[in-house]
Design a protein around this motif. Structure first.
Motif, PDB file in Angstrom:
ATOM      1  N   ALA A   1       0.838  -1.200   0.000  1.00  0.00           N
ATOM      2  CA  ALA A   1       0.000   0.000   0.000  1.00  0.00           C
ATOM      3  C   ALA A   1       0.871   1.247   0.000  1.00  0.00           C
ATOM      4  CB  ALA A   1      -0.912  -0.022   1.221  1.00  0.00           C
ATOM      5  N   SER A   2       0.275   2.358  -0.393  1.00  0.00           N
ATOM      6  CA  SER A   2       1.087   3.576  -0.517  1.00  0.00           C
ATOM      7  C   SER A   2       1.533   4.089   0.850  1.00  0.00           C
ATOM      8  CB  SER A   2       0.289   4.647  -1.262  1.00  0.00           C
ATOM      9  OG  SER A   2      -0.981   4.774  -0.686  1.00  0.00           O
ATOM     10  N   ASP A   3       0.813   3.736   1.934  1.00  0.00           N
ATOM     11  CA  ASP A   3       1.244   4.199   3.259  1.00  0.00           C
ATOM     12  C   ASP A   3       1.948   3.092   4.040  1.00  0.00           C
ATOM     13  OD1 ASP A   3      -0.933   2.652   3.492  1.00  0.00           O
ATOM     14  OD2 ASP A   3      -2.082   3.989   4.783  1.00  0.00           O
ATOM     15  N   SER A   4       2.418   2.068   3.332  1.00  0.00           N
ATOM     16  CA  SER A   4       3.176   1.018   4.006  1.00  0.00           C
ATOM     17  C   SER A   4       4.555   1.553   4.397  1.00  0.00           C
ATOM     18  CB  SER A   4       3.313  -0.165   3.062  1.00  0.00           C
ATOM     19  OG  SER A   4       4.543  -0.807   3.241  1.00  0.00           O
ATOM     20  N   PRO A   5       5.155   1.003   5.466  1.00  0.00           N
ATOM     21  CA  PRO A   5       6.498   1.475   5.841  1.00  0.00           C
ATOM     22  C   PRO A   5       7.565   1.101   4.815  1.00  0.00           C
ATOM     23  CG  PRO A   5       5.788  -0.350   7.232  1.00  0.00           C
ATOM     24  CD  PRO A   5       4.599   0.079   6.448  1.00  0.00           C
TER      25      PRO A   5
ATOM     26  N   ARG B   1       5.805   4.633  -3.173  1.00  0.00           N
ATOM     27  CA  ARG B   1       4.409   4.801  -3.568  1.00  0.00           C
ATOM     28  C   ARG B   1       3.866   3.401  -3.788  1.00  0.00           C
ATOM     29  NH1 ARG B   1       5.432   4.599  -9.335  1.00  0.00           N
ATOM     30  NH2 ARG B   1       7.475   5.382  -9.674  1.00  0.00           N
ATOM     31  N   ARG B   2       2.613   3.308  -4.199  1.00  0.00           N
ATOM     32  CA  ARG B   2       1.993   1.988  -4.310  1.00  0.00           C
ATOM     33  C   ARG B   2       2.793   1.062  -5.209  1.00  0.00           C
ATOM     34  NH1 ARG B   2      -2.754  -0.705  -3.724  1.00  0.00           N
ATOM     35  NH2 ARG B   2      -3.596  -1.068  -5.779  1.00  0.00           N
ATOM     36  N   ASN B   3       3.069  -0.131  -4.732  1.00  0.00           N
ATOM     37  CA  ASN B   3       3.776  -1.175  -5.473  1.00  0.00           C
ATOM     38  C   ASN B   3       5.245  -0.857  -5.776  1.00  0.00           C
ATOM     39  OD1 ASN B   3       1.010  -2.033  -5.767  1.00  0.00           O
ATOM     40  ND2 ASN B   3       1.783  -3.493  -7.240  1.00  0.00           N
ATOM     41  N   VAL B   4       5.779   0.195  -5.183  1.00  0.00           N
ATOM     42  CA  VAL B   4       7.197   0.495  -5.385  1.00  0.00           C
ATOM     43  C   VAL B   4       7.889   0.395  -4.031  1.00  0.00           C
ATOM     44  CG1 VAL B   4       8.875   2.185  -6.148  1.00  0.00           C
ATOM     45  CG2 VAL B   4       6.707   1.984  -7.334  1.00  0.00           C
ATOM     46  N   LEU B   5       8.649  -0.674  -3.852  1.00  0.00           N
ATOM     47  CA  LEU B   5       9.326  -0.901  -2.574  1.00  0.00           C
ATOM     48  C   LEU B   5      10.631  -0.116  -2.552  1.00  0.00           C
ATOM     49  CD1 LEU B   5       8.828  -4.753  -2.526  1.00  0.00           C
ATOM     50  CD2 LEU B   5       7.680  -3.149  -1.015  1.00  0.00           C
TER      51      LEU B   5
ATOM     52  N   VAL C   1       7.949  -3.378  -7.691  1.00  0.00           N
ATOM     53  CA  VAL C   1       9.181  -2.835  -8.236  1.00  0.00           C
ATOM     54  C   VAL C   1      10.031  -2.405  -7.057  1.00  0.00           C
ATOM     55  CG1 VAL C   1      10.132  -0.915  -9.527  1.00  0.00           C
ATOM     56  CG2 VAL C   1       8.143  -2.108 -10.397  1.00  0.00           C
ATOM     57  N   VAL C   2      11.299  -2.797  -7.062  1.00  0.00           N
ATOM     58  CA  VAL C   2      12.190  -2.372  -5.989  1.00  0.00           C
ATOM     59  C   VAL C   2      13.015  -1.204  -6.502  1.00  0.00           C
ATOM     60  CG1 VAL C   2      14.068  -3.039  -4.470  1.00  0.00           C
ATOM     61  CG2 VAL C   2      12.290  -4.674  -5.020  1.00  0.00           C
ATOM     62  N   ALA C   3      12.924  -0.099  -5.804  1.00  0.00           N
ATOM     63  CA  ALA C   3      13.613   1.117  -6.245  1.00  0.00           C
ATOM     64  C   ALA C   3      14.800   1.398  -5.339  1.00  0.00           C
ATOM     65  CB  ALA C   3      12.646   2.291  -6.224  1.00  0.00           C
ATOM     66  N   GLU C   4      15.889   1.785  -5.971  1.00  0.00           N
ATOM     67  CA  GLU C   4      17.098   2.076  -5.239  1.00  0.00           C
ATOM     68  C   GLU C   4      17.607   3.437  -5.691  1.00  0.00           C
ATOM     69  OE1 GLU C   4      20.754  -0.930  -4.231  1.00  0.00           O
ATOM     70  OE2 GLU C   4      19.433  -1.334  -5.894  1.00  0.00           O
TER      71      GLU C   4
ATOM     72  N   ALA D   1       0.890   3.044 -13.925  1.00  0.00           N
ATOM     73  CA  ALA D   1       0.157   4.290 -13.717  1.00  0.00           C
ATOM     74  C   ALA D   1       0.947   5.258 -12.847  1.00  0.00           C
ATOM     75  CB  ALA D   1      -1.193   3.993 -13.082  1.00  0.00           C
ATOM     76  N   GLY D   2       1.889   4.749 -12.046  1.00  0.00           N
ATOM     77  CA  GLY D   2       2.657   5.632 -11.169  1.00  0.00           C
ATOM     78  C   GLY D   2       3.976   6.075 -11.760  1.00  0.00           C
ATOM     79  N   GLU D   3       4.294   5.574 -12.967  1.00  0.00           N
ATOM     80  CA  GLU D   3       5.610   5.879 -13.513  1.00  0.00           C
ATOM     81  C   GLU D   3       5.623   7.197 -14.267  1.00  0.00           C
ATOM     82  OE1 GLU D   3       7.063   2.673 -15.842  1.00  0.00           O
ATOM     83  OE2 GLU D   3       8.057   1.827 -14.095  1.00  0.00           O
ATOM     84  N   PRO D   4       6.733   7.919 -14.184  1.00  0.00           N
ATOM     85  CA  PRO D   4       6.816   9.162 -14.959  1.00  0.00           C
ATOM     86  C   PRO D   4       6.838   8.859 -16.448  1.00  0.00           C
ATOM     87  CG  PRO D   4       8.922   8.642 -13.962  1.00  0.00           C
ATOM     88  CD  PRO D   4       7.937   7.673 -13.399  1.00  0.00           C
TER      89      PRO D   4
END
Lengths: 212, 135
Positions: free
Chosen positions: A54-58, A62-66, A111-114, B54-57
């Motif tokens: 979720a977007s407010d997960s620790p 944002r949603r689905n982006v870890l 998606v894992v973002a770094e 939908a969240g991607e730039p």
């Protein structure tokens, strides 16, 4: 005489009907057993996975982006229920495990973002430099020898000092467009260092297993 | 009586009873359909892929990558390869996909009869629908 002769036939008939009834009960029991599903643990696994993404997960930006830096056992501890065995794996690697869960698994795509740190020494021949990748902020370091009065990001003034901008500054940039930095004043190559923080993403499957 | 070789009445009754019992049993053995476990999982996959996209730039213009591809037919033609690559990278290897936009679709033909997950994202210029199914 006639009733006597039928007695073995009645016994055989009873035996056959009883056997058939017993068989029927076994088959029905099997059908019920196979139709019964572990709905509770499955719902728990799906709900935990949903909450983690979720977007407010620790864990997420944002949603689905870890966020890779927050993907630790300590960070997950608070986000999963405390009274059941649970395992959380991201991209096949177990991040958090408590007990030995063997129940149903909820699988989600994420998606894992770094954040990377990339340094850049702009040539400054034409006063401008375009950051190759988007970044929400940048660190601009200016040598005392440079005579830069104004720094603009896409024509917006981010730094200004008539006596010369000197030192290290963090500036906020737009996440939605490519940034062009413009250094107005007198500066040569080597006077300015720009550090920016683009995001690198890779796909990962989030797997949450719940239940003994 | 004995000479006619008639079957005992009890045996006949038992046979009829067994037929009834077997009829009920067949209802249990054949009548319980297997639960559909694939579609909810595929829907979750489609929903996740849609959320990420939908969240991607955007690559050039617009607010997000999906609103960029729905802007115009030209924008879709320009972005279709990039969109296909991106969806391919987001989805797991055991999944196939199709992304439909008002200006065309990328991905594979949808198979008939296979369980398919579906997610729809609204954008200012029309809906983008993502279908996902197992290879």
């Amino acid at each position: 005489m006639r009733g006597q002769a039928n007695l073995p036939a009645v016994a055989v008939a009873l035996l056959v009907v009883t056997t058939a009834a017993g068989l029927a009960v076994v088959v029905a029991d099997g059908a019920f057993a196979s139709a019964e599903r572990d709905a509770g643990p499955r719902a728990t696994a799906a709900a935990v996975a949903d909450r983690l993404l979720a977007s407010d997960s620790p864990l997420t930006d944002r949603r689905n982006v870890l966020n890779a830096s927050r993907l630790t056992a300590a960070g997950l501890e608070a986000a999963v229920p405390s009274d059941v065995p649970v395992r959380v794996a991201v991209g096949g690697e177990t991040v958090y495990e408590r007990g030995d869960p063997t129940g149903p698994t909820a699988r989600r795509l994420a998606v894992v973002a770094e954040r990377q740190t990339v340094g850049l020494e702009p040539p400054l021949e034409f006063e401008t430099v375009t950051l190759p990748r988007r970044s929400p902020r940048a660190t601009i370091e200016v040598d005392p020898s440079a005579g830069i009065e104004t720094v603009r990001a896409n024509d917006r003034v981010v730094l200004h000092d008539p006596a010369g901008v000197v030192g290290e500054y963090d500036v906020r940039l737009s996440r939605y467009e490519t940034t062009r930095l413009r250094f107005e004043g007198r500066a040569e190559e080597g006077d300015v260092t720009v550090t920016y923080y683009p995001r690198r993403t890779k796909k990962a499957e989030l797997e949450v297993t719940v239940g003994a | 009586m004995r000479d006619r070789g008639q079957l005992s009445l009890s045996i006949v009754e038992a046979a009829v009873g067994v037929v009834f019992i077997l009829a009920v049993t067949a209802g249990f053995a054949l009548g319980v359909p297997a639960a559909d476990t694939e579609t909810p999982q595929l829907s979750a996959y489609a929903e996740d892929a849609a959320t990420v996209l939908a969240g991607e730039p955007p690559r050039h213009a617009g607010e997000t990558r999906l609103s960029e591809v729905t802007r115009s037919a030209d924008a879709f033609d320009r972005e279709r390869d990039a969109l296909e690559r991106r969806v391919d990278r987001i989805l797991a290897d055991n999944l196939m996909y199709r992304v439909g936009t008002p200006h065309g679709a990328v991905g594979h033909e949808r198979p008939a009869g296979a369980p398919t997950g579906r997610a729809t994202v609204p954008t200012p210029n029309g809906e983008v629908t993502i279908w996902v199914w197992y290879v």
